[in-house]
Design a protein around this motif. Sequence first.
Motif, PDB file in Angstrom:
ATOM      1  N   GLY A 137      91.737  10.646  33.950  1.00 30.07           N
ATOM      2  CA  GLY A 137      90.673  11.598  33.623  1.00 30.07           C
ATOM      3  C   GLY A 137      90.323  11.575  32.152  1.00 30.07           C
ATOM      4  N   LEU A 138      91.346  11.520  31.289  1.00 35.36           N
ATOM      5  CA  LEU A 138      91.100  11.452  29.853  1.00 35.36           C
ATOM      6  C   LEU A 138      90.330  10.196  29.470  1.00 35.36           C
ATOM      7  CD1 LEU A 138      94.446  12.614  28.173  1.00 35.36           C
ATOM      8  CD2 LEU A 138      92.206  13.670  27.923  1.00 35.36           C
ATOM      9  N   VAL A 139      90.730   9.066  30.038  1.00 28.86           N
ATOM     10  CA  VAL A 139      90.058   7.802  29.725  1.00 28.86           C
ATOM     11  C   VAL A 139      88.607   7.848  30.181  1.00 28.86           C
ATOM     12  CG1 VAL A 139      90.036   5.324  30.172  1.00 28.86           C
ATOM     13  CG2 VAL A 139      92.204   6.491  29.805  1.00 28.86           C
ATOM     14  N   GLU A 140      88.378   8.356  31.372  1.00 25.54           N
ATOM     15  CA  GLU A 140      87.025   8.417  31.890  1.00 25.54           C
ATOM     16  C   GLU A 140      86.167   9.392  31.093  1.00 25.54           C
ATOM     17  OE1 GLU A 140      87.649   9.296  35.989  1.00 25.54           O
ATOM     18  OE2 GLU A 140      88.159   7.215  36.507  1.00 25.54           O
ATOM     19  N   GLU A 141      86.747  10.520  30.694  1.00 26.20           N
ATOM     20  CA  GLU A 141      86.006  11.485  29.874  1.00 26.20           C
ATOM     21  C   GLU A 141      85.613  10.895  28.528  1.00 26.20           C
ATOM     22  OE1 GLU A 141      88.384  14.978  29.470  1.00 26.20           O
ATOM     23  OE2 GLU A 141      88.505  15.318  31.638  1.00 26.20           O
ATOM     24  N   SER A 142      86.449  10.020  28.000  1.00 32.28           N
ATOM     25  CA  SER A 142      86.164   9.409  26.707  1.00 32.28           C
ATOM     26  C   SER A 142      85.083   8.338  26.804  1.00 32.28           C
ATOM     27  CB  SER A 142      87.440   8.787  26.121  1.00 32.28           C
ATOM     28  OG  SER A 142      87.823   7.633  26.848  1.00 32.28           O
ATOM     29  N   GLY A 143      84.782   7.898  28.023  1.00 24.03           N
ATOM     30  CA  GLY A 143      83.778   6.867  28.216  1.00 24.03           C
ATOM     31  C   GLY A 143      84.287   5.454  27.986  1.00 24.03           C
ATOM     32  N   LEU A 144      85.604   5.293  27.818  1.00 22.80           N
ATOM     33  CA  LEU A 144      86.158   3.963  27.571  1.00 22.80           C
ATOM     34  C   LEU A 144      86.214   3.150  28.859  1.00 22.80           C
ATOM     35  CD1 LEU A 144      89.234   4.682  25.252  1.00 22.80           C
ATOM     36  CD2 LEU A 144      87.109   3.538  24.608  1.00 22.80           C
ATOM     37  N   PRO A 145      85.765   1.888  28.820  1.00 25.41           N
ATOM     38  CA  PRO A 145      86.027   1.007  29.961  1.00 25.41           C
ATOM     39  C   PRO A 145      87.521   0.750  30.058  1.00 25.41           C
ATOM     40  CG  PRO A 145      85.091  -0.241  28.136  1.00 25.41           C
ATOM     41  CD  PRO A 145      85.041   1.207  27.733  1.00 25.41           C
ATOM     42  N   TYR A 146      88.022   0.576  31.268  1.00 26.43           N
ATOM     43  CA  TYR A 146      89.467   0.414  31.403  1.00 26.43           C
ATOM     44  C   TYR A 146      89.806  -0.479  32.586  1.00 26.43           C
ATOM     45  CZ  TYR A 146      89.253   3.952  35.148  1.00 26.43           C
ATOM     46  OH  TYR A 146      88.958   4.648  36.296  1.00 26.43           O
ATOM     47  N   ALA A 147      91.008  -1.034  32.526  1.00 24.42           N
ATOM     48  CA  ALA A 147      91.610  -1.758  33.645  1.00 24.42           C
ATOM     49  C   ALA A 147      92.903  -1.046  34.005  1.00 24.42           C
ATOM     50  CB  ALA A 147      91.876  -3.211  33.272  1.00 24.42           C
ATOM     51  N   VAL A 148      93.322  -1.177  35.249  1.00 26.46           N
ATOM     52  CA  VAL A 148      94.557  -0.559  35.730  1.00 26.46           C
ATOM     53  C   VAL A 148      95.604  -1.643  35.946  1.00 26.46           C
ATOM     54  CG1 VAL A 148      95.635   0.636  37.679  1.00 26.46           C
ATOM     55  CG2 VAL A 148      93.435   1.431  36.782  1.00 26.46           C
ATOM     56  N   ALA A 149      96.800  -1.422  35.389  1.00 29.06           N
ATOM     57  CA  ALA A 149      97.929  -2.327  35.595  1.00 29.06           C
ATOM     58  C   ALA A 149      99.000  -1.586  36.388  1.00 29.06           C
ATOM     59  CB  ALA A 149      98.488  -2.796  34.257  1.00 29.06           C
ATOM     60  N   LEU A 150      99.312  -2.086  37.553  1.00 26.45           N
ATOM     61  CA  LEU A 150     100.330  -1.477  38.409  1.00 26.45           C
ATOM     62  C   LEU A 150     101.688  -2.022  37.990  1.00 26.45           C
ATOM     63  CD1 LEU A 150      98.431  -2.012  41.772  1.00 26.45           C
ATOM     64  CD2 LEU A 150      98.444   0.083  40.387  1.00 26.45           C
ATOM     65  N   ASN A 151     102.431  -1.238  37.211  1.00 25.23           N
ATOM     66  CA  ASN A 151     103.726  -1.692  36.731  1.00 25.23           C
ATOM     67  C   ASN A 151     104.726  -1.645  37.879  1.00 25.23           C
ATOM     68  OD1 ASN A 151     105.680  -2.601  34.957  1.00 25.23           O
ATOM     69  ND2 ASN A 151     106.077  -0.595  34.076  1.00 25.23           N
ATOM     70  N   THR A 152     105.349  -2.777  38.160  1.00 19.80           N
ATOM     71  CA  THR A 152     106.200  -2.883  39.348  1.00 19.80           C
ATOM     72  C   THR A 152     107.610  -2.366  39.082  1.00 19.80           C
ATOM     73  OG1 THR A 152     106.745  -5.165  38.727  1.00 19.80           O
ATOM     74  CG2 THR A 152     104.911  -4.839  40.249  1.00 19.80           C
TER      75      THR A 152
END
Length: 213
Positions: A137-152
């Motif tokens: 939510g914070l990242v999206e509110e900031s407007g930053l593009p992002y990728a998700v890394a699923l840490n195993t």
Amino acid sequence: MASAPSSSSTVGPGVDGLHLPDTTSELAKILVAGPFGVGKTTLIDSVSEIRPLHTEEHLTEASVSVDDLAGVRDKTTTTVAIDFGRISVDAGVVLYLFGTPGQERFRSLWADIAHGALGALVLVDTRRIDDSFDVLGLVEESGLPYAVALNTFPDARTYTEEQLRGSLDLEPGTPMIVCDARDTNSSIDALLALVQYLIMGHAVGTGPATESR
């Protein structure tokens, strides 16, 4: 830049491991975000070509009521400001990595740390998916593009990509990659997935480096 390199390309330290290489043409500030105990410090440690900067403190009894150790019982320290590292990638691009605290009480630091960032790599622990919602939510509110890394993690359940994307409410184009934050190549691949995404959005590769050598 037309495409991001793979981890088999030239990725790693500059000439002496401290100063920027002469071929540097672009500098990019990248956030490494995620909830408490997800592996942000570990990822930066695994890829940084310089000695990483950490601002960690030992967990104490005073933090028991605010830091949920479910799923991370072996954790003894926590980041209280930032982690910082640097990695050079092909085509003269240098990424400055800023690890952000994952707890709600450090929310006030977010705007300062995020200032000037081009994007964020958000680490997710699939054993504790709900813990990622506030950070996303914070990242999206900031407007930053992002990728998700699923840490195993060894005891994590297996989910389909569709299930994970649905749980995290990701946009169809948001990169999602499986990552082992302890492994250098795996962590680099996660960062390169973000770089590729930023290139596609023309956020990287648009101007010369401004830092003096």
